[in-house]
Structure formats: C-alpha cells, structure tokens
Enzyme design. Structure first.
Site, PDB file in Angstrom:
ATOM      1  N   GLU A   1      58.793 -15.585  75.746  1.00  0.00           N
ATOM      2  CA  GLU A   1      59.384 -16.912  75.903  1.00  0.00           C
ATOM      3  C   GLU A   1      60.900 -16.755  76.011  1.00  0.00           C
ATOM      4  O   GLU A   1      61.535 -16.199  75.117  1.00  0.00           O
ATOM      5  CB  GLU A   1      59.027 -17.743  74.670  1.00  0.00           C
ATOM      6  CG  GLU A   1      59.450 -19.179  74.773  1.00  0.00           C
ATOM      7  CD  GLU A   1      58.984 -20.012  73.574  1.00  0.00           C
ATOM      8  OE1 GLU A   1      59.146 -19.554  72.428  1.00  0.00           O
ATOM      9  OE2 GLU A   1      58.481 -21.119  73.799  1.00  0.00           O
TER      10      GLU A   1
ATOM     11  N   LYS B   1      63.078 -30.608  57.052  1.00  0.00           N
ATOM     12  CA  LYS B   1      64.337 -29.913  57.346  1.00  0.00           C
ATOM     13  C   LYS B   1      64.579 -29.867  58.853  1.00  0.00           C
ATOM     14  O   LYS B   1      63.809 -29.258  59.591  1.00  0.00           O
ATOM     15  CB  LYS B   1      64.303 -28.470  56.826  1.00  0.00           C
ATOM     16  CG  LYS B   1      65.677 -27.812  56.957  1.00  0.00           C
ATOM     17  CD  LYS B   1      65.651 -26.313  56.808  1.00  0.00           C
ATOM     18  CE  LYS B   1      65.444 -25.577  58.084  1.00  0.00           C
ATOM     19  NZ  LYS B   1      66.532 -25.716  59.083  1.00  0.00           N
TER      20      LYS B   1
ATOM     21  N   CYS C   1      58.851 -25.740  74.469  1.00  0.00           N
ATOM     22  CA  CYS C   1      57.786 -24.782  74.151  1.00  0.00           C
ATOM     23  C   CYS C   1      56.686 -24.805  75.208  1.00  0.00           C
ATOM     24  O   CYS C   1      56.041 -23.793  75.455  1.00  0.00           O
ATOM     25  CB  CYS C   1      57.219 -25.068  72.773  1.00  0.00           C
ATOM     26  SG  CYS C   1      56.871 -26.801  72.507  1.00  0.00           S
TER      27      CYS C   1
ATOM     28  N   GLU D   1      53.122 -25.144  65.344  1.00  0.00           N
ATOM     29  CA  GLU D   1      53.310 -25.400  66.780  1.00  0.00           C
ATOM     30  C   GLU D   1      54.397 -24.428  67.227  1.00  0.00           C
ATOM     31  O   GLU D   1      55.559 -24.597  66.892  1.00  0.00           O
ATOM     32  CB  GLU D   1      53.713 -26.868  66.979  1.00  0.00           C
ATOM     33  CG  GLU D   1      53.403 -27.370  68.377  1.00  0.00           C
ATOM     34  CD  GLU D   1      54.559 -27.128  69.317  1.00  0.00           C
ATOM     35  OE1 GLU D   1      54.577 -26.045  69.944  1.00  0.00           O
ATOM     36  OE2 GLU D   1      55.420 -28.007  69.411  1.00  0.00           O
TER      37      GLU D   1
HETATM   38  P1  NDP Z   1      63.179 -20.695  64.562  1.00  0.00           P
HETATM   39  O1  NDP Z   1      61.716 -20.556  64.546  1.00  0.00           O
HETATM   40  O2  NDP Z   1      63.991 -19.729  63.773  1.00  0.00           O
HETATM   41  O3  NDP Z   1      63.604 -22.154  64.049  1.00  0.00           O
HETATM   42  C1  NDP Z   1      62.735 -23.246  63.873  1.00  0.00           C
HETATM   43  C2  NDP Z   1      62.972 -23.915  62.522  1.00  0.00           C
HETATM   44  O4  NDP Z   1      62.560 -23.053  61.455  1.00  0.00           O
HETATM   45  C3  NDP Z   1      64.433 -24.228  62.243  1.00  0.00           C
HETATM   46  O5  NDP Z   1      64.536 -25.411  61.502  1.00  0.00           O
HETATM   47  C4  NDP Z   1      64.851 -23.030  61.426  1.00  0.00           C
HETATM   48  O6  NDP Z   1      66.015 -23.262  60.679  1.00  0.00           O
HETATM   49  C5  NDP Z   1      63.627 -22.833  60.549  1.00  0.00           C
HETATM   50  N1  NDP Z   1      63.465 -21.515  59.961  1.00  0.00           N
HETATM   51  C6  NDP Z   1      64.034 -20.338  60.344  1.00  0.00           C
HETATM   52  N2  NDP Z   1      63.591 -19.335  59.550  1.00  0.00           N
HETATM   53  C7  NDP Z   1      62.731 -19.886  58.643  1.00  0.00           C
HETATM   54  C8  NDP Z   1      61.935 -19.354  57.575  1.00  0.00           C
HETATM   55  N3  NDP Z   1      61.925 -18.063  57.263  1.00  0.00           N
HETATM   56  N4  NDP Z   1      61.155 -20.206  56.864  1.00  0.00           N
HETATM   57  C9  NDP Z   1      61.124 -21.508  57.172  1.00  0.00           C
HETATM   58  N5  NDP Z   1      61.860 -22.066  58.176  1.00  0.00           N
HETATM   59  C10 NDP Z   1      62.638 -21.265  58.917  1.00  0.00           C
HETATM   60  O7  NDP Z   1      63.677 -20.707  66.046  1.00  0.00           O
HETATM   61  P2  NDP Z   1      65.139 -20.276  66.548  1.00  0.00           P
HETATM   62  O8  NDP Z   1      66.008 -21.414  66.443  1.00  0.00           O
HETATM   63  O9  NDP Z   1      65.595 -19.022  65.887  1.00  0.00           O
HETATM   64  O10 NDP Z   1      64.845 -19.919  68.065  1.00  0.00           O
HETATM   65  C11 NDP Z   1      64.418 -18.594  68.410  1.00  0.00           C
HETATM   66  C12 NDP Z   1      63.383 -18.640  69.484  1.00  0.00           C
HETATM   67  O11 NDP Z   1      62.270 -19.390  69.030  1.00  0.00           O
HETATM   68  C13 NDP Z   1      63.821 -19.343  70.745  1.00  0.00           C
HETATM   69  O12 NDP Z   1      64.475 -18.497  71.607  1.00  0.00           O
HETATM   70  C14 NDP Z   1      62.512 -19.812  71.304  1.00  0.00           C
HETATM   71  O13 NDP Z   1      61.931 -18.785  72.056  1.00  0.00           O
HETATM   72  C15 NDP Z   1      61.659 -20.075  70.086  1.00  0.00           C
HETATM   73  N6  NDP Z   1      61.587 -21.506  69.717  1.00  0.00           N
HETATM   74  C16 NDP Z   1      60.452 -22.167  69.999  1.00  0.00           C
HETATM   75  C17 NDP Z   1      60.346 -23.498  69.703  1.00  0.00           C
HETATM   76  C18 NDP Z   1      59.106 -24.255  70.000  1.00  0.00           C
HETATM   77  O14 NDP Z   1      59.144 -25.479  70.017  1.00  0.00           O
HETATM   78  N7  NDP Z   1      58.008 -23.593  70.223  1.00  0.00           N
HETATM   79  C19 NDP Z   1      61.450 -24.249  69.114  1.00  0.00           C
HETATM   80  C20 NDP Z   1      62.595 -23.446  68.789  1.00  0.00           C
HETATM   81  C21 NDP Z   1      62.635 -22.133  69.102  1.00  0.00           C
HETATM   82  P3  NDP Z   1      67.445 -23.020  61.387  1.00  0.00           P
HETATM   83  O15 NDP Z   1      67.400 -23.529  62.776  1.00  0.00           O
HETATM   84  O16 NDP Z   1      68.326 -23.843  60.589  1.00  0.00           O
HETATM   85  O17 NDP Z   1      67.672 -21.563  61.322  1.00  0.00           O
END
Ligand code: NDP
Length: 491
Positions: A401, A196, A304, A270
């Site tokens: 972060e 996804k 990240c 990760e």
């Molecule tokens: P999320 O962790 O919500 O999103 C990452 C992925 O997980 C997306 O595909 C999201 O879907 C999906 N997801 C969300 N909720 C669930 C769940 N309950 N079960 C399974 N999958 C889920 O990150 P955000 O986009 O909300 O970003 C928020 C914060 O996270 C940022 O400000 C940053 O600090 C951190 N972040 C860190 C990352 C990294 O690489 N370490 C990457 C992205 C964010 P969808 O996007 O469609 O909601």
C-alpha cells in the site's frame, strides 16, 4: 508512458484548455484555539505534554494539542465506565437516538467550519471535505440514530446487549468521517466511547467534542483523548475496555491483535488495501478513465480502498493509458482551500517520504513512471499524480500500500486472469469492475476476495452499506446493520 499509443484514439476535452482563476475558500470565520486538550467526562482537560499539529500545505504549525499519557487514558476509561453503568446502558433506545440525531443536525449546521478545518489540518481539497467527508459524517449519525430503538428488529428473536466501553483508534485520512463511523454505531447500541484521533489530524475531533458538549450528551458517554501511538496503545491495553475498533495500518493492526489475544475484548480491524480497478474492453472507456482517476487520486490516494492497481485488458491498454495521461494533465494540484483543487497536500512529511521511497522502489525495479508535469507549490507536502506502467505482480509497488497518488498498471487477457491477478495480494478490501456486460461483471465481482466491489463506478460510500475487509485488510464491518454487530453481544 513509453507505450506505443494509437493515434486514432480521440482526445477527450477535459477542460485542459481552461485556465482556472483562484477560487479560495475563506477561512477567516473559523476559530482555532491556541491549545486543545482532551474531552473527558464532559470536560475539556489539559495535559502537561503536548505536540503541534501542522498545516501540510504550508508546513506552518496550526496549534498545540495535548498528549494523553496512561493516567489520562485511565481517567477517560473510568469516565466512560461510569457513564455506561449509571446512565447510558439504562437509557431507552429512543432516548439515545435523540442525542445521536442532535449530533447529526449540529454537524450539518457547522458543516462549513468543519470542512475548512479538515482541509487546513489534513491537506484534503475543500471540494472533498465540503462535499464528501462532512456530509457523510453527519449521514452516519443520522443513519445510526435510526437504529438505536430498533436493535430487536435488526436481530429478530435474539437477545441483544451492549458491550460496555469501546476503545476506538482512528487514522488521519478521513478524520471526522472515521470518528463518525466509530462513534455513531457505538452510541446507537448503548456503548460508551474512548476515542483517539490521529496525531496529525486532531482538530475536527475536538470540534466534534464541542458539538457533543453542546448537544448535552451525558458526561463521559464520549471521551476524546489526543496523542500518538503510545496513547492508542494505552487504550488497547486498558483492562476495563470491552471492545477495540481500529482503523489504520496493517502493521499496527497486527500489533493490536497480538496485544488483545487472550483477553475477552472484542476486536474489529479495518486495515490497508491494494484495490484492483479492472477495466474490460467492453467497458465505457471514458467513464472508466474518470473512475480510475477517482479511484487513485481522490484524497491524494490516502484511501484504504483506493484503486491503486489498474488491471486493464491488454487490447485496450494503449487507448486507456492515452486517455488517462490526457486526463491527468488537467488535474489541479495545490492549495487544499482552493475550490478548483483536485489533489491537495500529502498529510505529513513522514507520509510524503514513504511515498517517495516506494516510488523510488518502482523505478529501481524497472517500472516506467509517468507524471503529467502539473505545477506544484514550492512549500508544503505535495506529490505529483503518478502512473507506473510495465509493472509486474512481484513489484513492490504492485503489492504494498503506497497510500499516495500513485497508480500501478498491469494488464490481463481473460476474465480468469483478471480475477487471479486481482486476488494475488495480501489484502482484500475493495475492487472495481468495469464492463458493459452485467453477467461478466457479476461473475467477476463474485470471484473477487474483496469486502467491497464497485461495478462501473468507484469510491461510492453510504452509511447503509457495510464496509470492511478480508485477509490482511482486517475483519468486522462498519456501516449498515452489519455495523451494529461489532458493538453487541447477540444471544
Ligand atoms: P497507523 O496505523 O500508525 O495509525 C493509525 C492510528 O493508530 C493512529 O491514530 C495512530 O496514532 C494509532 N497508533 C499507532 N501506533 C499504535 C499502537 N501501537 N497502538 C494503538 N494505536 C496506534 O498508520 P500511520 O499513520 O503510521 O500510516 C502508515 C501507513 O499505514 C500508511 O502509509 C498507510 O499505508 C497505512 N494506513 C492505512 C489506513 C487505512 O485506513 N487503512 C489509515 C492510515 C494509514 P498516531 O497517528 O497518532 O501515531
């Protein structure tokens, strides 16, 4: 920056006397459909519910994307299971390699289209999507194609077995690259995939679906379902998924870990980071300033492993800050499709609000804010590169972060103090150390609780190099031979 600066420090000429003419990358040749559904069992399928993906640089909708419910996810898992049982798990490694290699080649062939769409959908500068994201995505497929028929050599003397169906959930900061990080090792090790993409950046994943289709990969080996958190949760909770690989926030990572507890699903996470970029007084300061800029402003700080905490030795603080301030004044913020742009658009309105909130917290806690006064487009989600000085360890901006172009500066006097401060975080993903002395660099690097430590550089990536975290940055490694392990049973 509110600091007493040393006027004897020589300015660096970073081209700030130059006026750049616009250098737009054309997007006329890119075909974006009016609707993208899901790629399941080798077919492009539609769903009733849908959402829009937005261009963050213009705030205009780009296209409509299907939203997969539990039933659609179940259909994808069943397609992946059938492909695994009937075909993929029985195929010789060298035959799997041919498909993976073909995908790598086709990504290279379509590199410019992919780069343009990545920048339109996600807001990252074309210079980065063109020169970093897409070439690295292709390199990951090339690299893992090479492992597919050599698994016995990766783990000599052991019996290695694929796991089955891998459920994979990826974020919006490196959309195609994260898809490659997840899909390539899964295929090389003989697993099938349900993946996804993030809700705000689904487009290059759907272009990858077209590539996979054209490459003739057997139906169901890779399935791509679009949707938001609920779709991700449906993958995680599906009974017939054998392994979950997640990249994203620590909060969602913890939630996923709780929901797979008690099952036999393998898990790799990760998650976030709060990387320390440590500058010693014997470092080459000019190079270090470039490394600081790359560490925090690359991809708008949506990284990240970003070097979001600058730890600078106290006696060179003035010099480093003066040069950094000067360098920041030459950063070009704006249109992601302009080839001169250094800092593009923030990925979504939601992320922009989160950055603003944390910057507000920094100001409220008494840190001093510096912004160079770059011109910023009136529409679109943009945020000016920002540096906070007078930051203490307990400040929210030193611990959380921010995932945006915001740097928090702390100082130290001795190597031990630098190590102590760098490790004083819940995270442990990446750090940088800058010093002219190899012995100091290696001693400090060895003492850092961090999955990756760069020496006299920052943000260097290679498919042969493992990547992953300690503590709340997650567990499991992606990249290199280490990246095979999470997809195998090794006996
Ligand atoms: P999320 O962790 O919500 O999103 C990452 C992925 O997980 C997306 O595909 C999201 O879907 C999906 N997801 C969300 N909720 C669930 C769940 N309950 N079960 C399974 N999958 C889920 O990150 P955000 O986009 O909300 O970003 C928020 C914060 O996270 C940022 O400000 C940053 O600090 C951190 N972040 C860190 C990352 C990294 O690489 N370490 C990457 C992205 C964010 P969808 O996007 O469609 O909601």
């Amino acid at each position: 920056m509110g600091k007493k600066t040393d006027t004897s420090v020589r300015d660096l000429l970073f081209g700030d006397t130059w006026e750049y003419a616009p250098a737009p990358q054309s997007s006329d040749f890119v075909d974006i459909d009016d609707y993208y559904g899901h790629f399941i069992g080798g077919e492009f399928v539609e769903s009733e519910a849908s959402f829009q993906t937005i261009n963050p640089a213009t705030e205009e909708p780009i296209t409509e994307v299907g939203e997969a419910d539990e039933e659609m996810v179940d259909r994808a898992v069943r397609a992946a299971r059938s492909a695994y049982d009937n075909h993929w798990s029985k195929l010789d490694g060298k035959e799997r390699a041919k498909y993976i290699y073909r995908i790598a080649r086709m990504i290279k062939e379509k590199a410019r289209d992919l780069a343009v769409v990545e920048s339109i959908d996600g807001g990252k500068p074309i210079r980065e999507s063109r020169d970093i994201d897409i070439p690295l995505a292709s390199a990951h497929f090339f690299y893992y194609a090479g492992w597919a028929d050599k698994l016995d050599y990766a783990f000599p003397g052991a019996d290695v077995q694929s796991l089955g169906v891998a459920g994979q959930i990826i974020p919006w900061n490196f959309p195609l690259l994260m898809a490659a990080w997840k899909i390539a090792p899964a295929l090389a090790t003989g697993n099938t995939v349900v993946i996804k993409p993030a809700e705000t950046t689904p487009l290059t994943a759907m272009m990858l679906a077209e590539i996979i289709d054209e490459a003739g990969l057997p139906p169901g080996v890779v399935n791509i379902v679009n949707g938001a958190g609920a779709t991700g949760a449906a993958i995680v909770e599906h009974d017939d998924v054998d392994k979950i690989a997640f990249t994203g926030s620590t909060a969602v990572g913890k939630h996923i870990q709780r929901s797979v507890a008690g099952t036999d699903k393998k898990l790799t996470l990760e998650l976030g980071g709060k990387g320390a970029n440590i500058i010693f007084d014997d470092a080459s300061i000019d190079q270090a300033v470039e490394g600081i800029v790359d560490g925090i402003f690359f991809n708008q700080g949506h990284v990240c492993c970003a070097g979001s905490r600058l730890l600078v030795q106290e006696n060179i603080e003035d010099e480093v800050l003066k040069k950094l301030e000067h360098r920041m004044s030459s950063l070009v913020v704006g249109d992601p499709l302009d080839k001169n742009t250094d800092v593009g658009a923030i990925n979504s309105r939601e992320q922009l609000e989160r950055i603003k909130e944390l910057v507000g917290a920094g100001e409220a806690e008494g840190a001093e804010k510096f912004q160079p006064g770059c011109s910023i487009p009136e529409t679109g989600y943009f945020f000016e590169p920002t540096v906070f000085t007078d930051v203490t360890q307990s400040h929210q901006i030193a611990q959380e972060e921010i995932f945006g172009p915001v740097l928090s500066v702390l100082t130290f006097r001795t190597p031990d103090e630098a190590i102590e401060k760098a490790n004083n975080t819940a995270y442990g993903l990446a750090c940088g150390v800058w010093s002219d002395k190899g012995s100091k660099l290696f001693r400090v690097a060895g003492a850092l609780k961090s999955g990756v430590v760069w020496g006299n550089t920052y943000n260097q990536f290679d498919p042969g190099s493992p990547f992953g975290g300690y503590k709340e940055s997650g567990f499991g490694r992606e990249g290199g031979a280490h990246g095979l392990l999470p997809y195998l049973e090794v006996r």
